[in-house]
Design an enzyme around this catalytic site. Structure first.
Site, PDB file in Angstrom:
ATOM      1  N   LYS A  10      27.238  -3.576  -1.168  1.00 54.15           N
ATOM      2  CA  LYS A  10      28.714  -3.552  -1.102  1.00 54.15           C
ATOM      3  C   LYS A  10      29.217  -2.952   0.201  1.00 54.15           C
ATOM      4  CE  LYS A  10      28.447  -2.084  -5.797  1.00 54.15           C
ATOM      5  NZ  LYS A  10      28.782  -0.955  -6.665  1.00 54.15           N
ATOM      6  N   ARG A  67       0.802  -1.223   0.000  1.00 57.45           N
ATOM      7  CA  ARG A  67       0.000   0.000   0.000  1.00 57.45           C
ATOM      8  C   ARG A  67       0.835   1.274   0.000  1.00 57.45           C
ATOM      9  NH1 ARG A  67      -2.464  -4.063   1.612  1.00 57.45           N
ATOM     10  NH2 ARG A  67      -0.551  -4.447   2.745  1.00 57.45           N
ATOM     11  N   THR A  68       1.798   1.368   0.884  1.00 53.92           N
ATOM     12  CA  THR A  68       2.520   2.636   1.010  1.00 53.92           C
ATOM     13  C   THR A  68       3.350   2.886  -0.236  1.00 53.92           C
ATOM     14  OG1 THR A  68       2.640   2.109   3.368  1.00 53.92           O
ATOM     15  CG2 THR A  68       3.890   4.002   2.617  1.00 53.92           C
ATOM     16  N   HIS A 102       4.261   5.798  11.612  1.00 58.49           N
ATOM     17  CA  HIS A 102       3.870   5.682  10.201  1.00 58.49           C
ATOM     18  C   HIS A 102       2.925   6.854   9.930  1.00 58.49           C
ATOM     19  CE1 HIS A 102       3.061   4.098   6.349  1.00 58.49           C
ATOM     20  NE2 HIS A 102       2.722   2.856   6.648  1.00 58.49           N
ATOM     21  N   ARG A 125      11.091   3.907   3.818  1.00 59.47           N
ATOM     22  CA  ARG A 125      10.653   2.889   4.781  1.00 59.47           C
ATOM     23  C   ARG A 125      11.885   2.138   5.258  1.00 59.47           C
ATOM     24  NH1 ARG A 125       5.657  -1.137   4.577  1.00 59.47           N
ATOM     25  NH2 ARG A 125       4.703   0.849   5.098  1.00 59.47           N
TER      26      ARG A 125
HETATM   27  N1   CP Z   1      -0.457  -0.127   5.751  1.00 56.23           N
HETATM   28  C1   CP Z   1       0.768  -0.349   5.255  1.00 56.23           C
HETATM   29  O1   CP Z   1       1.748   0.298   5.659  1.00 56.23           O
HETATM   30  O2   CP Z   1       0.833  -1.335   4.330  1.00 56.23           O
HETATM   31  P1   CP Z   1       2.158  -1.726   3.515  1.00 56.23           P
HETATM   32  O3   CP Z   1       3.127  -2.318   4.519  1.00 56.23           O
HETATM   33  O4   CP Z   1       1.725  -2.698   2.477  1.00 56.23           O
HETATM   34  O5   CP Z   1       2.725  -0.461   2.937  1.00 56.23           O
END
Ligand code: CP
Length: 329
Positions: free
Chosen positions: A103, A73-74, A152, A124
């Protein structure tokens, strides 16, 4: 382990009505007015998408999507958001394998490199605080797309927007937050967001071992939000406005055994539970992925928004946020 509920004084730049060029690292940077600004623009983005209207708002902008952890999703919604607005993305998933991280390149050098090519970095990372560290070295805005079990923030933008669209307000609401309060970064950001508005109460339902730490519970309560820990489905108030279910964060645990024990003690939404403890006006949310959280038999219930508006709102709010940060709105 203590979560990162507080930040060193001065370490986070507040939005204060001006998004341009800012890093987005934590919900703690937002005021209620800042959230409403995103929501107003998200509504415009929604209209644009629903009308299949082409936009060149981010034409000439290149955004790095640097994902050290898997994501559907993100990653997908940020990529779609940039492209829907006429921009481009530089996609680096699993940099440990596909970049010079393999490396031995340092995290800081990798951030500097991709910052040199792009106008923003969406990051992320499995380590709490990684986004803040990236922001210290990058010369472009860094957006935290989830840092370990910390926060998040863009998930919370879409979650709050979903609740706001449903109830027309973000105050005086009751929510059930179930699953993994200890490790779920979506819950950590969501509680911060709800604490910006008056009169909100959340009920936390989880196995004993996955409760918030006492320090964090007290720190969050001190923000004015009422937090009640409950121990069984029987204690779920029937007048909740939303249920927000999170999976047990397997990747934050030390062993498969530990995960299996916690999974056996965890709670699941079923048609029977909805019939017994939910009212007709509530909505059922899940940041997904769905792993042991909600019985698929519930999907057809009109209150289940996790595969509907909650997903789509991720696109609209991220389009809005990018436009604001890149100074295009
Ligand atoms: N909700 C969410 O962060 O989903 P993903 O880990 O798929 O991005």
């Amino acid at each position: 382990m203590n979560q990162v509920i507080t930040h060193p004084p001065g370490s986070l730049e507040l939005i204060s009505g001006d998004f341009k060029g800012k890093d987005i690292l934590s919900l703690d940077q937002f005021s209620a007015a800042d959230l409403y600004r995103v929501f107003a623009l998200a509504r415009e983005m929604k209209e644009l998408v629903l009308a299949s209207q082409p936009s060149q708002l981010l034409a000439g902008q290149l955004v790095a999507l640097l994902f050290y952890e898997p994501s559907s999703r993100t990653f997908g919604s940020f990529a779609a958001a940039v492209k829907r607005l006429g921009g481009q993305t530089l996609d680096i998933q699993n940099p440990e394998v596909v970049s010079s991280v393999w490396k031995g390149e340092s995290f800081e050098d990798t951030i500097s490199v991709f910052g040199a090519y792009t106008q923003a970095i969406v990051l992320r990372h499995p380590l709490p605080g990684a986004a803040q560290r990236a922001a210290e070295v990058a010369n472009v805005p860094v957006i935290n797309a989830g840092d370990g079990n910390n926060e998040h923030p863009t998930q919370t933008l879409l979650d709050l927007f979903t609740i706001y669209e449903q109830f027309g307000r973000l105050d005086h609401l009751k929510g059930l937050l179930a699953g993994d309060p200890l490790n779920s970064r979506t819950l950590h950001s969501l509680i911060r967001g709800l604490a910006l508005f008056e009169g909100n109460t959340v009920y936390l339902l989880s196995p004993e071992a996955l409760r918030l730490t006492r320090d964090d519970l007290l720190a969050l309560r001190s923000r004015g939000i009422e937090i009640v820990e409950i121990h069984s489905e029987r204690e779920i108030p029937t007048d909740c406005h939303f249920w927000y279910w999170t999976r047990i964060q397997k990747e934050r645990l030390s062993s498969l055994d530990e995960y299996q024990q916690l999974a056996a003690a965890s709670f699941q939404v079923t048609p029977a539970l909805l019939a017994e403890r939910a009212n007709r006006e509530m909505i059922l949310m899940d940041p997904l992925p769905r792993v042991g959280t909600i019985d698929p038999a519930v999907d057809s219930d009109e209150r289940a928004v996790y595969l509907r508006s909650q997903i789509r709102n991720g696109l609209y709010t991220r389009m809005a946020l990018l436009a604001l940060i890149l100074g295009k709105a």
